[in-house]
Enzyme design. Structure first.
Site, short mmCIF file in Angstrom:
data_model
loop_
_atom_site.label_atom_id
_atom_site.label_comp_id
_atom_site.label_asym_id
_atom_site.label_seq_id
_atom_site.Cartn_x
_atom_site.Cartn_y
_atom_site.Cartn_z
NE ARG A 170 46.58 -7.41 -27.84
CZ ARG A 170 45.59 -6.92 -27.10
NH1 ARG A 170 45.06 -7.63 -26.15
NH2 ARG A 170 45.14 -5.72 -27.34
NE ARG A 190 37.99 2.04 -24.50
CZ ARG A 190 38.71 1.04 -24.98
NH1 ARG A 190 38.20 -0.18 -25.00
NH2 ARG A 190 39.91 1.26 -25.45
NE ARG A 214 42.16 1.07 -22.56
CZ ARG A 214 41.99 -0.07 -23.19
NH1 ARG A 214 40.95 -0.84 -22.90
NH2 ARG A 214 42.83 -0.46 -24.12
CE LYS A 266 39.84 -7.52 -27.43
NZ LYS A 266 39.84 -6.30 -28.27
NE ARG A 275 44.74 0.12 -27.98
CZ ARG A 275 43.62 0.78 -27.63
NH1 ARG A 275 43.64 2.10 -27.52
NH2 ARG A 275 42.52 0.13 -27.37
P1 AP5 Z 1 35.28 -2.31 -25.65
O1 AP5 Z 1 34.36 -3.38 -25.18
O2 AP5 Z 1 36.02 -1.52 -24.65
O3 AP5 Z 1 36.29 -2.91 -26.77
P2 AP5 Z 1 37.49 -3.92 -26.64
O4 AP5 Z 1 37.37 -4.91 -27.76
O5 AP5 Z 1 37.59 -4.46 -25.27
O6 AP5 Z 1 38.69 -2.93 -26.99
P3 AP5 Z 1 40.05 -2.62 -26.23
O7 AP5 Z 1 40.50 -1.27 -26.69
O8 AP5 Z 1 39.95 -2.87 -24.77
O9 AP5 Z 1 40.98 -3.71 -26.88
P4 AP5 Z 1 42.47 -3.74 -26.90
O10 AP5 Z 1 42.66 -5.12 -27.37
O11 AP5 Z 1 43.16 -2.69 -27.69
O12 AP5 Z 1 42.92 -3.36 -25.40
P5 AP5 Z 1 43.46 -4.24 -24.21
O13 AP5 Z 1 43.02 -3.61 -22.96
O14 AP5 Z 1 43.18 -5.66 -24.46
O15 AP5 Z 1 34.40 -1.33 -26.59
C1 AP5 Z 1 34.97 -0.19 -27.19
C2 AP5 Z 1 33.92 0.94 -27.22
O16 AP5 Z 1 32.88 0.58 -28.13
C3 AP5 Z 1 33.21 1.20 -25.87
O17 AP5 Z 1 33.02 2.58 -25.74
C4 AP5 Z 1 31.86 0.46 -25.99
O18 AP5 Z 1 30.83 1.09 -25.23
C5 AP5 Z 1 31.59 0.56 -27.48
N1 AP5 Z 1 30.88 -0.59 -28.03
C6 AP5 Z 1 31.12 -1.90 -27.77
N2 AP5 Z 1 30.30 -2.70 -28.50
C7 AP5 Z 1 29.55 -1.86 -29.25
C8 AP5 Z 1 28.50 -2.08 -30.22
N3 AP5 Z 1 28.10 -3.30 -30.55
N4 AP5 Z 1 27.95 -0.98 -30.81
C9 AP5 Z 1 28.36 0.29 -30.48
N5 AP5 Z 1 29.33 0.54 -29.56
C10 AP5 Z 1 29.92 -0.52 -28.96
O19 AP5 Z 1 45.04 -4.03 -24.38
C11 AP5 Z 1 45.66 -2.80 -24.09
C12 AP5 Z 1 47.17 -2.95 -24.28
O20 AP5 Z 1 47.69 -3.89 -23.32
C13 AP5 Z 1 47.66 -3.48 -25.63
O21 AP5 Z 1 47.75 -2.44 -26.58
C14 AP5 Z 1 49.01 -4.06 -25.25
O22 AP5 Z 1 49.98 -3.06 -25.10
C15 AP5 Z 1 48.74 -4.67 -23.89
N6 AP5 Z 1 48.28 -6.06 -23.98
C16 AP5 Z 1 47.06 -6.54 -23.61
N7 AP5 Z 1 46.98 -7.86 -23.84
C17 AP5 Z 1 48.17 -8.22 -24.36
C18 AP5 Z 1 48.68 -9.47 -24.83
N8 AP5 Z 1 47.94 -10.59 -24.79
N9 AP5 Z 1 49.95 -9.48 -25.32
C19 AP5 Z 1 50.71 -8.37 -25.34
N10 AP5 Z 1 50.28 -7.16 -24.93
C20 AP5 Z 1 49.01 -7.09 -24.45
MG MG Z 2 38.97 -4.24 -23.69
#
Ligand code: AP5
Ligand code: MG
Length: 227
Positions: A97, A136, A169, A22, A180
């Site tokens: 979410r 990552r 991270r 994402k 997660r």
């Molecule tokens: P990346 O683009 O970083 O993936 P992502 O989908 O953004 O994954 P996240 O880990 O950021 O999602 P998340 O939902 O767990 O974390 P968030 O920060 O939202 O890509 C991942 C890796 O793959 C990278 O190394 C990239 O280079 C590689 N890659 C990408 N595409 C590729 C491809 N096509 N082929 C090969 N490699 C590829 O949330 C963190 C925390 O915050 C949550 O756990 C929660 O505690 C809190 N939080 C956030 N939002 C909320 C909410 N709405 N409600 C409640 N708590 C929340």
């Molecule tokens: Mg992300």
């Protein structure tokens, strides 16, 4: 808001599991579409860095891989969406979410006469997600996202874009990654049906190379978004 401005507005919700890509794709879309990327995870991480009360609260959930309570999450995103740069559209990443967050989002957008245009769902198998998260690296300065195998920086440990230091991270430990992904399946997957029933969901094969996913996303947004 006038009908012309409204017809140009693009409100996009990116759905996908942790590691689906994402953040990677939202960065490209932001540049391509000229609307801001709003990531709830990034907003929480900003608060963590600045050691705000919200950051201190969020850390207790994020470190365990649990969701931060809806009430505080919704208030934080609502405040972000009220800023002028979001008037013409936004790429939401990681929000909503839960069903409660989705309902709150509809209300926030409706207040300004907007609604969601399209919900691309970046689909990636579980076993692929862990490999993505484990490799990552993120830039501490500009937030650019790398992967040690799939998208490596030119110089190890340094950002190609700004030269900033790359870090892993705190919630990318194996145990928290697994939690997660579990939490995603329990609390966020109901949103897939929620948006499918409303005719907004477009499935994108997230296991293709980053550039292919990007092209499919742009095509889906152009075909389905109100742009
Ligand atoms: P990346 O683009 O970083 O993936 P992502 O989908 O953004 O994954 P996240 O880990 O950021 O999602 P998340 O939902 O767990 O974390 P968030 O920060 O939202 O890509 C991942 C890796 O793959 C990278 O190394 C990239 O280079 C590689 N890659 C990408 N595409 C590729 C491809 N096509 N082929 C090969 N490699 C590829 O949330 C963190 C925390 O915050 C949550 O756990 C929660 O505690 C809190 N939080 C956030 N939002 C909320 C909410 N709405 N409600 C409640 N708590 C929340
Ligand atoms: Mg992300």
């Amino acid at each position: 808001m006038g009908s012309e401005a409204q017809s140009k507005a693009k409100f996009i919700v990116l759905l996908g599991a942790p590691g689906a890509g994402k953040g990677t794709q939202a960065t490209y879309l932001e540049e391509e579409l000229g609307i801001p990327h709003v990531s709830s995870g990034d907003l929480f991480r900003e608060n963590l860095r600045e050691e705000t009360e919200l950051g201190k609260l969020a850390r207790t959930y994020m470190d365990r891989g649990e969701l931060v309570p809806d009430e505080v999450t919704i208030a934080m995103v609502k405040e972000r969406l009220a800023r002028p740069d979001c008037a013409e559209g936004v790429i939401l990443d990681g929000f909503p979410r839960t069903i409660a967050q989705a309902q709150a989002l509809d209300g926030i957008l409706a207040e300004k006469g907007h609604k969601i245009g399209v919900v691309p769902y970046i689909k990636v198998a579980d076993e692929v997600l862990l490999a993505r998260l484990a490799g990552r690296w993120t830039c501490r300065q500009c937030g650019a996202i790398y992967h040690q195998l799939f998208s490596p920086p030119k110089v190890a440990g340094r950002c190609d874009e700004c030269g900033g230091e790359l870090y892993q991270r705190a919630d990318d430990t194996p145990e928290t990654q697994r939690r997660r992904i579990e939490v995603y399946f329990q609390q966020t997957t109901p949103l897939i049906e929620h948006y499918r029933e409303r005719g907004l969901l477009v499935e994108i094969d997230g296991e293709q190379p980053i550039e292919r996913v990007r092209a499919d996303l742009l095509a889906a947004i152009r075909a389905n978004g109100r742009s």
